[in-house]
Enzyme design. Sequence first.
Site, PDB file in Angstrom:
ATOM      1  N   GLU A 124      11.248  -8.844  -4.105  1.00  0.00           N
ATOM      2  CA  GLU A 124      11.687  -7.652  -3.153  1.00  0.00           C
ATOM      3  C   GLU A 124      12.929  -7.840  -2.789  1.00  0.00           C
ATOM      4  O   GLU A 124      13.694  -6.800  -3.167  1.00  0.00           O
ATOM      5  CB  GLU A 124      10.645  -7.331  -1.950  1.00  0.00           C
ATOM      6  CG  GLU A 124       9.369  -6.906  -2.410  1.00  0.00           C
ATOM      7  CD  GLU A 124       8.434  -6.766  -1.332  1.00  0.00           C
ATOM      8  OE1 GLU A 124       7.474  -6.206  -1.172  1.00  0.00           O
ATOM      9  OE2 GLU A 124       8.824  -7.454  -0.104  1.00  0.00           O
TER      10      GLU A 124
ATOM     11  N   ASP B 169      10.649   0.958  -0.923  1.00  0.00           N
ATOM     12  CA  ASP B 169       9.627  -0.023  -0.499  1.00  0.00           C
ATOM     13  C   ASP B 169       9.083   0.255   0.846  1.00  0.00           C
ATOM     14  O   ASP B 169       9.837   0.923   1.597  1.00  0.00           O
ATOM     15  CB  ASP B 169      10.122  -1.437  -0.893  1.00  0.00           C
ATOM     16  CG  ASP B 169       9.261  -2.555  -1.070  1.00  0.00           C
ATOM     17  OD1 ASP B 169       8.057  -2.230  -0.817  1.00  0.00           O
ATOM     18  OD2 ASP B 169       9.561  -3.714  -1.208  1.00  0.00           O
TER      19      ASP B 169
ATOM     20  N   GLY C 131       4.581  -9.219   3.851  1.00  0.00           N
ATOM     21  CA  GLY C 131       3.158  -9.151   4.215  1.00  0.00           C
ATOM     22  C   GLY C 131       2.218  -9.322   2.842  1.00  0.00           C
ATOM     23  O   GLY C 131       1.110  -9.834   2.957  1.00  0.00           O
ATOM     24  N   GLY C 132       2.839  -8.733   1.779  1.00  0.00           N
ATOM     25  CA  GLY C 132       1.966  -8.515   0.720  1.00  0.00           C
ATOM     26  C   GLY C 132       2.489  -9.978  -0.398  1.00  0.00           C
ATOM     27  O   GLY C 132       1.733  -9.967  -1.520  1.00  0.00           O
TER      28      GLY C 132
ATOM     29  N   ASP D  27       7.193  -4.190   6.950  1.00  0.00           N
ATOM     30  CA  ASP D  27       5.977  -4.590   8.050  1.00  0.00           C
ATOM     31  C   ASP D  27       6.714  -4.381   9.333  1.00  0.00           C
ATOM     32  O   ASP D  27       5.806  -4.106  10.349  1.00  0.00           O
ATOM     33  CB  ASP D  27       5.711  -6.274   7.681  1.00  0.00           C
ATOM     34  CG  ASP D  27       5.195  -6.484   6.638  1.00  0.00           C
ATOM     35  OD1 ASP D  27       4.036  -5.903   6.066  1.00  0.00           O
ATOM     36  OD2 ASP D  27       5.617  -7.293   5.749  1.00  0.00           O
TER      37      ASP D  27
ATOM     38  N   SER E 183       0.939  -1.221  -0.068  1.00  0.00           N
ATOM     39  CA  SER E 183       0.119  -0.150   0.083  1.00  0.00           C
ATOM     40  C   SER E 183       0.811   1.187  -0.068  1.00  0.00           C
ATOM     41  O   SER E 183       0.572   2.274  -0.609  1.00  0.00           O
ATOM     42  CB  SER E 183      -0.830  -0.033   1.303  1.00  0.00           C
ATOM     43  OG  SER E 183      -0.113  -0.167   2.417  1.00  0.00           O
TER      44      SER E 183
END
EC number: 5.3.1.6
Length: 228
Positions: free
Chosen positions: A107, A85, A100-101, A88, A34
């Site tokens: 990444e 980026d 978490g995504g 979390d 997000s």
Amino acid sequence: MTQDELKALVAQAAADYVLANVPEGAVLGVGTGSTANLFIDAMAPHKARFAGAVSSSEASTRRLQGHGFTVLDLNEVDAIPVYVDGADEIDASGAMIKGGGGALTREKIVASVASVFVCIADGSKLVETMGAFPLPVEVVPMARAAVARQLAALGGQPRLRMTKEGQIYKTDNGNVIIDVVGLRIADPKGLESVVNEIPGVVTVGLFAKRGANVLLLGTEAGVQRRDF
């Protein structure tokens, strides 16, 4: 401010950082989630300044392309000055829990190529000791039970990630994710090495060996910058 407002604040701060520090014609590294989405939105008016972006997930690729960015394959790119980026959790050393995504492997790959990792997060993500957020581990499907047993032996409670529809969650790479709860991560680099050595593990969502270089943290008092 709400959490969403704090995320928007740090996303704009990251865009300002990139515009001030990344030369024209460079390639950007873009994360997932997000907060990363808000960074993509903030960079959209400036897309012509850059050669393109390397994305860490299919979701970010779609968002970048929706704004008209050229999305490049990492194999086509020699250098990435900055990777932006979220996280979390992040500790005072710049070590992070990410994934978490579900995009932790890509990444970690893109971050490893970047010269500078800029982490953008709201103030709630900065913690003294990581582990309250479940630690994601991407696993080859056939090894999920064997890996889960070894993760339990480390003191955690492994849980296979499921979708809202009750199906086994699959990453963009076709693997599964085991989320480990109940850990208190006193030695992030050590745990990263131990988990990554378990046969069947693709990678663990600990970014300690390659942590953040810059943290842009959204707080009620504004954006705080920390350098590691």
